[in-house]
Design a protein around this motif. Structure first.
Motif, mmCIF file in Angstrom:
data_model
loop_
_atom_site.group_PDB
_atom_site.id
_atom_site.type_symbol
_atom_site.label_atom_id
_atom_site.label_comp_id
_atom_site.label_asym_id
_atom_site.label_seq_id
_atom_site.Cartn_x
_atom_site.Cartn_y
_atom_site.Cartn_z
ATOM 1 N N UNK A 198 -13.334 19.883 -38.281
ATOM 2 C CA UNK A 198 -13.574 19.136 -39.514
ATOM 3 C C UNK A 198 -13.185 17.672 -39.300
ATOM 4 N N UNK A 199 -13.693 16.784 -40.118
ATOM 5 C CA UNK A 199 -13.332 15.371 -39.971
ATOM 6 C C UNK A 199 -11.828 15.156 -40.076
ATOM 7 N N UNK A 200 -11.290 14.349 -39.149
ATOM 8 C CA UNK A 200 -9.856 14.033 -39.164
ATOM 9 C C UNK A 200 -9.513 12.831 -40.015
ATOM 10 N N UNK A 201 -10.526 12.089 -40.479
ATOM 11 C CA UNK A 201 -10.367 10.910 -41.342
ATOM 12 C C UNK A 201 -9.654 9.755 -40.642
ATOM 13 N N UNK A 202 -9.780 9.688 -39.320
ATOM 14 C CA UNK A 202 -9.106 8.606 -38.594
ATOM 15 C C UNK A 202 -10.031 7.876 -37.618
ATOM 16 N N UNK A 203 -10.978 8.586 -37.008
ATOM 17 C CA UNK A 203 -11.714 7.997 -35.903
ATOM 18 C C UNK A 203 -13.221 8.108 -36.106
ATOM 19 N N UNK A 204 -13.938 7.342 -35.284
ATOM 20 C CA UNK A 204 -15.366 7.518 -35.081
ATOM 21 C C UNK A 204 -15.546 8.007 -33.646
ATOM 22 N N UNK A 205 -16.052 9.197 -33.486
ATOM 23 C CA UNK A 205 -16.169 9.753 -32.135
ATOM 24 C C UNK A 205 -17.242 10.818 -32.113
ATOM 25 N N UNK A 206 -17.541 11.303 -30.909
ATOM 26 C CA UNK A 206 -18.527 12.355 -30.772
ATOM 27 C C UNK A 206 -18.806 12.646 -29.317
ATOM 28 N N UNK A 207 -19.798 13.498 -29.093
ATOM 29 C CA UNK A 207 -20.197 13.839 -27.728
ATOM 30 C C UNK A 207 -21.629 14.345 -27.758
ATOM 31 N N UNK A 208 -22.246 14.333 -26.592
ATOM 32 C CA UNK A 208 -23.572 14.923 -26.414
ATOM 33 C C UNK A 208 -23.586 15.595 -25.046
ATOM 34 N N UNK A 209 -24.198 16.765 -24.993
ATOM 35 C CA UNK A 209 -24.201 17.538 -23.744
ATOM 36 C C UNK A 209 -25.560 18.189 -23.563
ATOM 37 N N UNK A 210 -26.059 18.164 -22.342
ATOM 38 C CA UNK A 210 -27.317 18.822 -22.016
ATOM 39 C C UNK A 210 -27.117 19.593 -20.720
ATOM 40 N N UNK A 211 -27.730 20.793 -20.640
ATOM 41 C CA UNK A 211 -27.547 21.623 -19.463
ATOM 42 C C UNK A 211 -28.809 22.373 -19.098
ATOM 43 N N UNK A 212 -28.798 22.898 -17.865
ATOM 44 C CA UNK A 212 -29.928 23.690 -17.382
ATOM 45 C C UNK A 212 -29.381 24.804 -16.504
ATOM 46 N N UNK A 213 -29.990 26.007 -16.611
ATOM 47 C CA UNK A 213 -29.562 27.143 -15.811
ATOM 48 C C UNK A 213 -30.731 28.005 -15.393
ATOM 49 N N UNK A 214 -30.388 29.085 -14.674
ATOM 50 C CA UNK A 214 -31.445 30.000 -14.253
ATOM 51 C C UNK A 214 -32.100 30.637 -15.459
ATOM 52 N N UNK A 215 -33.199 31.326 -15.249
ATOM 53 C CA UNK A 215 -34.080 31.829 -16.298
ATOM 54 C C UNK A 215 -34.635 30.666 -17.131
ATOM 55 N N UNK A 216 -34.739 29.497 -16.460
ATOM 56 C CA UNK A 216 -35.323 28.313 -17.098
ATOM 57 C C UNK A 216 -34.658 28.026 -18.445
ATOM 58 N N UNK A 217 -33.328 28.073 -18.451
ATOM 59 C CA UNK A 217 -32.561 27.954 -19.690
ATOM 60 C C UNK A 217 -32.090 26.528 -19.900
ATOM 61 N N UNK A 218 -32.520 25.929 -20.999
ATOM 62 C CA UNK A 218 -32.080 24.601 -21.413
ATOM 63 C C UNK A 218 -31.075 24.740 -22.552
ATOM 64 N N UNK A 219 -30.005 23.959 -22.480
ATOM 65 C CA UNK A 219 -29.017 23.942 -23.555
ATOM 66 C C UNK A 219 -28.746 22.501 -23.954
ATOM 67 N N UNK A 220 -28.451 22.309 -25.215
ATOM 68 C CA UNK A 220 -28.072 20.984 -25.715
ATOM 69 C C UNK A 220 -27.098 21.178 -26.866
#
Length: 744
Positions: free
Chosen positions: A167-189
């Motif tokens: 939940x929001x901590x009410x102190x910062x502006x932050x974040x992340x982004x992640x992208x991945x690839x695996x066998x069985x032609x699996x894309x994750x984001x």
């Protein structure tokens, strides 16, 4: 005798393990600080406490640890929690949680409540379709073992699992982004962003998760869909408002998600298995699992004073499932099912927290209702004669409501001695309405010609004339007093010893599997558990964190399916079961660069009285209850310098033999059953991940089920329902891949 021995070992360990740990070198201050950070704050008693201060057997796993262990959905939690099993005939959809042997057993209908309560940010999720969630942007997961009938309520005879989002901590502006690839032609984001619009007053956090992958079970049927594919999209928004940085704290959360993966591939009709590998199938109609879940909740807390807080949690949730299940694993049409249901639920919990030096008290009330509307179609090849296809259509509408009052207090009897007393009184009501089912002639996906009404009809399927206006209805109600009594004592070195009694209750239920006759559609008695437990928790020498427990359950009226000639499915009560066992969990922060974690569980779970299909099963194991479970893992920092930080995290999980059916290896008299097929022998699986962090970037590689172990996740007796095979679901083969993550 075994319970006494386990208790003696655990209590003895509380005295000699601190001595061993204190004899070791405590390590440098950085190591001590890292060890302190490993202790998670939980809300298992509806207030914030260190996990080592709560006299309950809890496994608490932080969001970062979930990622490092390769736990990306709720079905993978069993690799990190002792005496926890997770299974499903539908893959990751509608998982069945078994905690210390208590589960839905051989029940697979979506209208049944899980005896292990599943919560999202303290909101009870009544429908099991919503339990197969992908795990993303979580603060932690808390798994409470043992009945939680006081503060969590009904349907927690086995325990409770609480998924707690960030939940929001009410102190910062932050974040992340992640992208991945695996066998069985699996894309994750996956991504999350948090913004603080007004410092200490207003903040918003947005998070999303996406997975898209080809089928993991190869289908050799020409043009056939591969099994166990993935297609998941989820999102969540949380707004937090604390006006004037004052006593009012409001969190409003909206979430939604959908899944469009293919069904779990089935190993069924044996002639169709010829020439196939374990992770292959030959299925002409392998279908899709289409599910949706969404909702909104408001958590409003008002701090009346330093000692007194009033909290309201209101939620409204809904969803649906449309599961197309080829249940024969064959290139011909023997049994194809379309499971369809939609659900809605509402809940409101109001509670008051009071705390001073001598007393901590939680008291409040709960009201909730949930509905499920079901429309299932069972297509059976040659059901009416050689080459004449048909089947059954089933419809019903179920509504459950629950009202409860509860209170629990911790009172200090002396400086180190605390008494816990709690009670909850619950009123439950349920209705089964608009129930009807009929036998029809017709092919899969084609027109249906109704031939005979089967619900309402108390006779053998096909013996009652078709009546399109006939409806079946039944009511049920029950009430229960549940509670908790515990004594806890803190030793001078900080070790917590506790002993407790808990009474748990799972409400009565309708048989959702009654479609060939109304004779089996009844409201059966609730389950009850009287649970006795002793345990200890502590940190030793700045290195070792250790918890242990031993337990004994008097378990009555487990709700199980009984298929009788007709065939007619009855939901019945197993009169009496006995469950006892022990657990140990340990983590050792040997240095700033190296951490070990391990857990072990022993479980004896047996039916003392049970008869199904006219066969006595006294002494059989409860389903999904292996005698031994072990988990171990290492987090080794191989490099940490100006260039970056490299961490290697291998884990191993071991499970002894488990049965999928209350019959174990016994065959019902006069049947063609082969129940010995419905089990999984002992096995171990290894996962490994490596992460390199440099600046704002993290590069990760992983391999799950590294050695490609071939195991079954679920099994069901269909021979007892007059089909010529058993139903077995293989688990996931080896998966591997990598991802890159950027923090901002």
């Amino acid at each position: 005798m075994r319970t006494a021995l386990a208790t003696a070992l655990l209590l003895g360990g509380a005295s000699w393990l601190p001595t061993i740990a204190l004899a070791q070198t405590a390590g440098d201050s950085a190591s001590d600080n890292a060890a302190a950070q490993d202790v998670i704050v939980v809300t298992a008693q509806r207030r914030e406490q260190s996990v080592l201060e709560v006299p309950i057997a809890i496994s608490a796993i932080g969001g970062d640890s979930l990622a490092s262990k390769g736990i990306t959905n709720s079905a993978a939690l069993q690799s990190a929690v002792p005496n926890l099993q997770i299974s499903s005939p539908y893959g990751s959809t509608q998982p069945n949680f078994s905690l210390r042997g208590i589960s839905v057993a051989n029940e697979y209908n979506s209208n049944q409540a899980s005896p292990v309560g599943v919560y999202l940010d303290d909101v009870y999720l009544a429908n099991r379709t919503a339990h197969g969630m992908g795990l993303f942007d979580l603060d932690r997961v808390e798994v409470l073992r043992g009945p939680q009938g006081t503060l969590f309520g009904r349907n927690t005879t086995g325990g409770a699992i609480n998924f707690i989002t960030r939940a929001p901590g009410l102190h910062d502006n932050e974040g992340y982004a992640e992208v991945g690839y695996g066998n069985f032609n699996t894309w994750t984001a996956q991504a999350a962003v948090e913004t603080t619009m007004v410092e200490n007053e207003l903040g918003l956090r947005l998070a999303a998760n996406y997975i898209k992958g080809d089928g993991q079970i190869r289908n050799v049927f020409p043009g056939g869909r591969d099994g166990n594919s993935q297609d998941t999209l989820q999102g969540r928004a949380t707004l937090r408002f604390r006006p004037g940085d004052g006593p009012l704290d409001v969190k409003i959360k909206i979430y939604g998600g959908r899944d469009r993966g293919s069904q779990a591939a089935v190993q069924g009709f044996l002639p169709a298995r010829a020439g196939l590998g374990f992770f292959e199938t030959n299925e002409n109609r392998l279908g899709l699992n289409r599910t949706e879940a969404y909702g909104i909740s408001a958590n409003v807390a008002y701090h009346i004073s330093d000692a007194l807080t009033l909290t309201s949690i209101t939620s409204r949730d809904a969803g649906k499932q449309n599961l197309q299940q080829a249940a024969d694993g064959a290139p011909v049409d023997i049994l194809d099912i379309n499971w369809r249901s939609s659900y809605n639920q509402f809940s409101e919990e109001l509670r008051l927290n009071y705390s001073n030096d001598k007393l901590s008290l939680v008291a409040g009330g709960f009201y909730g209702w949930d509905t499920v509307v079901t429309d299932n179609t069972f297509n059976i090849g040659s059901a009416l004669g050689p080459g004449v296809n048909g089947g059954f259509f089933q419809h019903y509408r179920q509504r459950r409501s629950s009202t409860a009052l509860f209170a629990q207090g911790d009172s200090k009897l002396a400086d180190r001695l605390t008494l816990t007393l709690g009670a909850r009184y619950t009123w439950d009501r349920a209705t089964y309405r608009d129930g009807y089912a009929y036998l029809f002639a017709g092919d899969i996906g084609g027109a249906q010609t109704p031939l005979a009404t089967t619900v309402p009809c108390a006779g053998v399927a096909g013996t009652c004339a078709y009546d399109p206006t006939a409806r079946y209805a039944i009511d049920g109600r029950n009430r229960a007093l549940t509670g908790r009594v515990a004594l806890s004592y803190e030793l001078p070195g900080g070790t917590l010893l506790y002993a407790s009694y808990n009474r748990g209750y799972r409400s009565g239920a309708f048989n959702g599997g009654g479609y060939t006759s109304s004779a089996g559609i009844t409201y059966i008695a609730p389950e009850r558990v009287n649970a006795y437990e002793v345990g200890f928790k502590g940190r030793y020498g700045g290195i070792l964190t250790l918890t242990g427990s031993a337990f004994y359950y008097d378990y009555t009226n487990q709700q199980v399916q009984d298929t009788r000639p007709g065939p007619v499915s009855f939901l019945v009560n197993a009169p009496k079961s006995e469950v006892y066992g022990a657990e140990l969990e340990a983590s050792a922060r040997l240095s700033r660069m190296f951490k070990l974690s391990a857990s072990a569980g022993y479980l004896h779970a047996r039916y003392k009285q049970l008869t199904l299909q006219g066969t006595t099963l006294d002494g059989n194991n409860l389903p999904f209850a292996p005698e031994w479970t072990f988990q171990a893992g290492i987090d080794a920092t191989l490099m940490d310098n100006a260039t970056g930080k490299l961490t290697l995290s291998p884990t191993v999980a071991y499970f002894s033999r488990q049965y999928f059916s209350p019959f174990n290896a016994i065959n019902a008299t006069g049947t063609t059953q082969n129940n010995a097929e419905l089990q999984q022998g002992a096995y171990a699986k290894v996962n490994v991940s490596a992460a390199f962090q440099t600046g704002r970037f993290t590069f990760k590689a992983f391999a799950n089920n590294l050695f490609d172990r071939q195991t079954y996740a679920y099994g069901l007796d269909l021979r007892g329902a007059d089909f010529p095979y058993n139903f077995l679901v293989p688990s996931t083969p080896r998966t591997f891949g990598g991802s890159v993550r950027v923090a901002f």
